[in-house]
Design an enzyme around this catalytic site. Structure first.
Site, PDB file in Angstrom:
ATOM      1  CD  GLU A 127       5.420  -9.791 -15.742  1.00 50.47           C
ATOM      2  OE1 GLU A 127       5.072  -9.723 -14.715  1.00 50.47           O
ATOM      3  OE2 GLU A 127       5.871  -9.272 -16.850  1.00 50.47           O
ATOM      4  CE  LYS A 129      -2.293  -4.661  -9.201  1.00 47.98           C
ATOM      5  NZ  LYS A 129      -1.871  -4.444  -8.023  1.00 47.98           N
ATOM      6  CG  ASP A 131      -3.648  -8.956  -3.405  1.00 53.44           C
ATOM      7  OD1 ASP A 131      -3.185  -8.006  -3.285  1.00 53.44           O
ATOM      8  OD2 ASP A 131      -5.567  -8.894  -2.831  1.00 53.44           O
ATOM      9  CE1 TYR A 258       6.858  -6.155  -9.774  1.00 52.59           C
ATOM     10  CE2 TYR A 258       5.645  -8.204  -8.309  1.00 52.59           C
ATOM     11  CZ  TYR A 258       6.324  -6.237  -8.203  1.00 52.59           C
ATOM     12  OH  TYR A 258       6.274  -5.881  -7.696  1.00 52.59           O
ATOM     13  CE  LYS A 346      -6.368  -3.257  -8.216  1.00 47.70           C
ATOM     14  NZ  LYS A 346      -5.562  -2.053  -7.506  1.00 47.70           N
ATOM     15  CB  CYS A 441     -25.204 -16.904  27.427  1.00 47.13           C
ATOM     16  SG  CYS A 441     -24.357 -17.918  26.170  1.00 47.13           S
ATOM     17  CB  CYS A 444     -25.203 -20.502  29.870  1.00 47.31           C
ATOM     18  SG  CYS A 444     -24.304 -19.054  30.511  1.00 47.31           S
ATOM     19  CB  CYS A 459     -21.170 -16.403  28.384  1.00 46.85           C
ATOM     20  SG  CYS A 459     -21.176 -16.459  28.867  1.00 46.85           S
ATOM     21  CB  CYS A 464     -20.804 -20.762  29.464  1.00 44.04           C
ATOM     22  SG  CYS A 464     -21.979 -20.634  28.226  1.00 44.04           S
TER      23      CYS A 464
HETATM   24  S1  IVH Z   1       5.092  -4.368 -11.843  1.00 44.60           S
HETATM   25  C1  IVH Z   1       6.651   0.659 -12.246  1.00 44.60           C
HETATM   26  N1  IVH Z   1       4.264  -6.765 -11.856  1.00 44.60           N
HETATM   27  O1  IVH Z   1       1.250  -4.410  -8.437  1.00 44.60           O
HETATM   28  C2  IVH Z   1       5.768  -1.119 -11.176  1.00 44.60           C
HETATM   29  N2  IVH Z   1       3.739  -5.259 -10.086  1.00 44.60           N
HETATM   30  O2  IVH Z   1      -0.315  -1.903  -8.603  1.00 44.60           O
HETATM   31  C3  IVH Z   1       6.204  -2.546 -11.003  1.00 44.60           C
HETATM   32  N3  IVH Z   1       2.643  -6.436  -8.552  1.00 44.60           N
HETATM   33  O3  IVH Z   1       3.700  -2.509  -6.269  1.00 44.60           O
HETATM   34  C4  IVH Z   1       5.604  -3.201 -10.905  1.00 44.60           C
HETATM   35  N4  IVH Z   1       1.987  -8.276  -9.678  1.00 44.60           N
HETATM   36  O4  IVH Z   1       3.372  -5.003  -6.369  1.00 44.60           O
HETATM   37  C5  IVH Z   1       4.461  -5.959 -11.277  1.00 44.60           C
HETATM   38  N5  IVH Z   1       3.254  -8.975 -12.499  1.00 44.60           N
HETATM   39  C6  IVH Z   1       3.982  -8.127 -11.688  1.00 44.60           C
HETATM   40  C7  IVH Z   1       2.681  -7.837 -10.027  1.00 44.60           C
HETATM   41  C8  IVH Z   1       3.274  -6.692  -9.780  1.00 44.60           C
HETATM   42  C9  IVH Z   1       2.388  -7.384  -8.764  1.00 44.60           C
HETATM   43  C10 IVH Z   1       2.293  -5.241  -7.776  1.00 44.60           C
HETATM   44  C11 IVH Z   1       3.142  -4.947  -7.308  1.00 44.60           C
HETATM   45  C12 IVH Z   1       2.773  -3.330  -7.723  1.00 44.60           C
HETATM   46  C13 IVH Z   1       2.020  -3.307  -7.716  1.00 44.60           C
HETATM   47  C14 IVH Z   1       0.790  -2.131  -8.656  1.00 44.60           C
END
Ligand code: IVH
Length: 708
Positions: A127, A129, A131, A258, A346, A441, A444, A459, A464
């Site tokens: 999946e 990840k 942010d 998720y 990551k 500045c 001016c 300034c 200005c």
């Molecule tokens: S599973 C047991 N799935 O990443 C942990 N986490 O670095 C369950 N995150 O705290 C997390 N996308 O906030 C999971 N598809 C995804 C995710 C995801 C983002 C975040 C989540 C977690 C952090 C861990």
């Protein structure tokens, strides 16, 4: 109007004679259309049609307040938590994930998984990840076999989260209810024909701020003279912990599910099936996912995602791999902080190397000097970067930056690129020197000033030209005085020609003057003058924004305007009185005082008044129906949360206390009221239900027959 729309959309008009049935039908339609719009991105009706349905529902609920329910689509923007967020323990700890940074890390992990799994099947669900920040949503069963959102908790320290339910309700991709049909269809209640869990369940996922919302909200902050948020994650986290639900709703957060937790020890569904079930239940689940039986497949997926990254519209920082089968997950178990059956791959932040050609200084409307590095164009993650923000002088000193320095430039998603380090520190090309902020500045040439305890140079010349130009652009903004014809080119011409030397000069412009400017004909001159003239009626709140008082943005301006009613009253309000206004703290109050203590500003305000600008607003009427009365709240109320009830009482001048004593005037008791109710009965204190409280607030008299 509603019945024809209702019919054309759903085909079964609700009996107008039964408001309860019509309300339920409208709610169901609205929920369906919200799901199509916010989760599937596939609306089938226009916004106007949606509004019609929503307005009809609002009207019915206003006419029948007894039918109001907290999970109605009208209640997404509810009250607000008055006193911060309550801490609530998680049903099970919210763990984090172990990280992998390269192919070798992933292969190691894959080998360990297979060793520990033994003969059990190993298949991975990959999946994105996302942010953002993780959120746990608790759903409780309803008597009809459906479920509804009970609360939303932030991760907190992993053991105890913060209850942010009121804010979570504003996120449109979070279902407030799940219909019995969807529960049945999802199959989550049965596995191999047996009940897999009680009807309560929990959904975990990520709250993200889409880049479009991020950009918009940041522009807003800059207009308010606030520093822009560094990235969507921080902004989303800050937003979710904001005390004002309206702000949260305006920022448009999104929720991606998720993880599905059931009340059985572990989810009986595999991860893949759980994601499908979540989709069926009406949650937004990220579509970019796949399953793989070999790690090679996963590596291919990582490449695909890297290429996709720029096009997503929200930020991701990697890929999460989860072992699919529940039996295998159980076998692998957990280390202290993370499951062994999952890992986060990551991405490294997108970065590039470039050289600083020059440093440009921009002067903002508050006089703030912002340095920007001009770079040799460099391609980073598919985008050409030729400028990077340097924030302030301290940052430049910390990095030991010079013109000519080779630097590492990073950009995460759509955030303004920034310089993170100097690459060749010792060997600067010849003729380069340490950069320092100018002493005057750039526009001016007035000496710049750095206030004690502040990082920014400013300034100090209020006249200005650079500040004036920025102030005029700010004033013209749609949300301020809304003068569309006053764009950058027009502002430049007006100030260059000396026609506008102060904001007030805008209101003395004539057609003859405008016609002397380049590319201005009779028609555009007339349009601009009409827009300027119309803006005189914008009212006090917008005028306050236009004046550019520090920290006074849209919301604060509205609160100040409705509290004081006129600019004259505001101008003489002492610090303490300003601080009494909702959301106004010492910093904002001081900025308002400083503005109105400046002779030049007062003269500007006087001139604007003489020129016919509206400087008043409708004043809010505060009630003091409950002044001097002390209340104790106990139990659950039909429509108000405890916090909301407390807020209502305080807004009407009453006090809320935690325990019953002889000094208590009223106990407001809801369902499942506890010992406080018993104590109140013993002491002979008046007891109200929620309706009684409403009556007291609106009429000022207690109802005839309070609860026994
Ligand atoms: S599973 C047991 N799935 O990443 C942990 N986490 O670095 C369950 N995150 O705290 C997390 N996308 O906030 C999971 N598809 C995804 C995710 C995801 C983002 C975040 C989540 C977690 C952090 C861990």
């Amino acid at each position: 109007m509603s019945s024809s729309v209702t019919r054309s959309i759903h085909g079964n008009p609700s009996p107008a004679s039964d408001p309860g049935a019509e309300i339920e039908a409208l709610r169901e339609q609205l929920r369906h259309h919200e799901y199509l719009y916010y989760v599937l991105d596939a609306p089938v009706i226009t916004d106007a049609e949606y509004d019609t349905l929503m307005n009809r529902l609002k009207a019915l609920e206003t006419a029948h307040p007894e039918l109001l329910s907290p999970d109605s689509p009208t209640q997404r923007v509810g009250g607000r938590p008055a006193t911060g967020f309550q801490k609530v323990p998680h049903s099970r700890p919210m763990l984090s994930l172990d990280n992998a940074y390269n192919e070798a890390d992933l292969r190691d992990w894959d080998r360990r998984v297979r060793e520990l799994a033994g003969s059990l099947p190993v298949r991975y669900v990959a999946e994105l990840k996302m942010d953002g920040l993780s959120l746990a949503l608790h759903y409780e069963s309803t008597p009809d076999g459906g479920a509804r959102l009970l609360r939303g908790l932030t991760r907190g320290d992993g053991q105890i989260g913060e209850d942010v339910t009121t804010n979570v309700r504003t996120i449109k991709s979070v279902p407030l209810t799940v219909s019995p049909d969807k529960i049945t269809e999802s199959g989550i209640h049965t596995v191999d024909g047996r009940l897999a869990f009680g009807q309560d369940f929990e959904v975990r996922g990520e709250v993200v701020m889409p880049l479009a919302s991020f950009r918009k909200a940041n522009e807003e902050r800059e207009r308010e003279g606030l520093a822009p948020a560094a990235n969507p994650r921080n902004f989303a986290a800050g937003t979710l912990r904001t005390l004002d639900t309206k702000v949260v709703a305006a920022r448009r957060l999104d929720f991606y599910a998720y993880f599905l937790l059931t009340s059985a020890e572990y989810s009986p569904l595999g991860q893949q099936a759980a994601l499908d079930a979540l989709t069926t239940l009406g949650f937004r689940v990220n579509n970019h996912r796949n399953t793989f039986t070999e790690i090679e497949g996963v590596l291919g997926f990582l490449n695909e995602v890297e290429a996709l990254r720029e096009t997503l519209g929200y930020e991701i920082d990697g890929v999460v791999l989860k072992v699919d089968a529940q039996a295998t997950q159980l076998r692998l178990g957990y280390t202290g902080r993370a499951p062994r059956w999952a890992i986060a791959y990551k991405f490294t932040a997108s970065a590039g190397i470039s050289q600083i050609l020059d440093v440009e200084i921009n002067v903002g409307r508050t006089g703030k000097l912002t340095p920007t590095a001009i770079l040799i164009p460099v391609l980073i993650g598919g985008t050409t970067v030729s400028r990077a923000t340097l924030h302030n002088a301290d940052e430049i000193a910390r990095l030991n930056l010079r013109i000519g320095s080779w630097v590492k430039v990073e950009r995460g998603g759509d955030v303004i690129p920034k310089i993170t380090e100097v690459i060749v520190d010792a060997e600067h090309p010849e003729g380069t020197g340490i950069f320092s902020m100018p002493e005057t500045c750039p526009d001016c040439h007035t000496p710049v000033h750095r206030a004690e305890g502040e990082v920014d140079y400013r300034c100090t010349n209020v006249d200005c030209p650079a500040r004036l130009r920025e102030s005029l652009l700010h004033l013209s903004h749609r949300k301020v005085m809304n003068i569309e014809g006053l764009g950058e080119a027009m502002v430049q011409q007006l100030t260059d020609a000396g026609m506008v030397q102060s904001l007030a000069d805008l209101y003395t412009l004539t057609e003859e003057q405008l016609l002397t400017l380049e590319r201005v004909g009779q028609k555009s001159a007339q349009t601009l003058l009409t827009q300027i003239d119309n803006s005189k009626q914008a009212g006090l709140a917008r005028l306050l924004m236009a004046l550019g008082i520090r920290f006074v943005g849209e919301r604060t301006a509205e609160l100040l305007a409705s509290e004081f009613g006129s600019i004259d009253a505001l101008a003489v309000a002492p610090q303490e009185e300003l601080e009494r206004v909702e959301e106004v703290g010492p910093k904002v109050a001081a900025a308002v005082r400083e503005f109105f203590e400046n002779e030049k500003n007062l003269a500007l305000v006087e001139r604007l008044k003489t020129l016919g600008l509206k400087t008043t607003a409708e004043k809010r009427i505060r009630t003091d129906q409950l002044a001097g009365l002390t209340f104790v709240l106990t139990g659950t109320f039909p429509t108000l949360s405890r916090e909301e009830a407390k807020e209502k009482i305080e807004a009407a001048g009453g006090k809320v206390s935690g325990s019953v004593s002889k000094k208590t005037n009223y106990v407001v008791a809801g369902e499942e009221a506890g010992s406080k109710l018993t104590k109140a009965q013993e002491l002979g204190i008046a007891i109200l239900d929620e309706a009684g409280l409403w009556a007291l607030i609106t009429t000022g008299s207690s109802p005839k027959d309070p609860l026994p």
